[in-house]
Design a protein around this motif. Sequence first.
Motif, short mmCIF file in Angstrom:
data_model
loop_
_atom_site.label_atom_id
_atom_site.label_comp_id
_atom_site.label_asym_id
_atom_site.label_seq_id
_atom_site.Cartn_x
_atom_site.Cartn_y
_atom_site.Cartn_z
N TYR A 32 0.86 -1.23 -0.08
CA TYR A 32 -0.05 0.06 -0.02
C TYR A 32 0.90 1.32 -0.06
O TYR A 32 0.64 2.12 -0.90
CB TYR A 32 -0.79 0.01 1.37
N LEU A 33 1.72 1.40 0.99
CA LEU A 33 2.59 2.52 1.17
C LEU A 33 3.70 2.78 -0.26
O LEU A 33 3.94 3.67 -0.68
CB LEU A 33 3.41 2.51 2.23
N HIS A 34 4.12 1.52 -0.55
CA HIS A 34 4.94 1.59 -1.76
C HIS A 34 4.25 2.21 -3.17
O HIS A 34 4.68 3.16 -3.86
CB HIS A 34 5.50 0.40 -2.19
N HIS B 286 5.27 8.14 6.61
CA HIS B 286 6.09 7.19 5.73
C HIS B 286 6.17 8.04 4.46
O HIS B 286 7.35 7.92 3.89
CB HIS B 286 5.32 5.87 5.56
N VAL B 287 5.15 8.56 3.70
CA VAL B 287 5.25 9.63 2.68
C VAL B 287 6.40 10.40 2.86
O VAL B 287 6.94 10.62 2.15
CB VAL B 287 3.80 9.85 2.55
N ALA B 288 6.01 11.05 4.14
CA ALA B 288 7.43 12.35 4.40
C ALA B 288 8.54 11.94 4.14
O ALA B 288 9.66 12.49 3.52
CB ALA B 288 6.88 13.08 5.38
N THR B 289 9.06 10.84 4.90
CA THR B 289 10.34 10.02 5.02
C THR B 289 10.57 9.62 3.48
O THR B 289 11.93 10.03 3.13
CB THR B 289 10.25 8.67 5.67
N ALA B 290 9.78 9.15 2.74
CA ALA B 290 10.11 8.65 1.42
C ALA B 290 10.19 9.67 0.42
O ALA B 290 11.13 9.33 -0.62
CB ALA B 290 9.17 7.40 1.01
#
Length: 364
Positions: A270-272, A307-311
């Motif tokens: 999902y996050l990927h 997670h989005v901010a880190t990626a």
Amino acid sequence: MAIVTTVMTVNCGSSSLKLRLVDESDTVLDSEDIAVHKGQIDRERLSRFTERLGRVDAVAHRIVHGGDRFTGSVLVDRDVRSELMELIPLAPAHQPMALAAIDIVADQLPGLPVVACFDTAFHSRMPDAARDYALPRQWRDRFGIRKYGFHGLSHEYASTRAVGLLADKDIRIVVCHLGAGASLAAVRHGHSLDTTMGFTPLEGLVMSTRSGRVDPSILLWLQQHAGIGVEELADTLQYHSGLLGMAGNPNIGELRGRADRDARRAVDVYLHELCAAIAAMTAALGGLDALVFTGGVGENESFVRTHVATALGYLGVTVDEPHNVGAEPDTDISTPDAAVRTLVIAAREDVPMARDARMLLGGS
């Protein structure tokens, strides 16, 4: 024609029916959310809601698919309703329920003007490069095959709200509408330049029960070599895939709390897909100034935003973690020096729906 001020909005989603009574200042006077199971509307609860309302001047219904015909909100008459029925195959999880809601509310509130507001309308002016599929022109022209995009009412409201919060009309915005259904939109100057959903609401991100994008050859292979029929394929892709299909639970917050391999994999996928798609949206904009999270997951699951901010730190996205964890819409959760502002904005499809009803019917 009487002046229209107070509008009842009926928002049929894939997992809920959201009812709002909205006045001319966008204030919600009354509201109720009714869970939906397999497209069935609880008529009794809907009836109780309409019975307790005071003044209602009009009813506005969210319609997921408007096809090529409907690029703006319209008054519903017999001909419009017939055309909406023809679009059921393109949004089987949404269109029948929305049409049922139109009929039920019309029975409960007879005589009121009814307006259809389309999720596809906001994306109707996307550039050809973003809307066209690399398929034969005969197919595209004959069958109307193109990217229509969805969640347009949410993307429209959230992007407009972001412009207001940041006091800058020229910003490049990626809106992340993350709920049971999920999609992104690249927005600038109030226009959708690209989006992740396509010909139907099945394309794009991993969702609660929908697969999102898959290699079309998988579906052909399953038909040809596994003997799986069209009806089973359609039902599985819509209702038994996504997070539910991967890990047995459609709720990403609950999956994150599990330690088993299936749950971890589902969350990771999902996050990927989410991060990859956000990065792709920035290409349509030529950069990124504001990242907006809205919808049930976007507003409530801080770990997704983290997670989005880190990626996507390389794009200039950084969030203040204490502020992020306790964020309540509408707020900016960015660090003070962040190049990209990250906002959490409450989903308010009712605002553009009520506004369009007033404009069509001669209200404020």
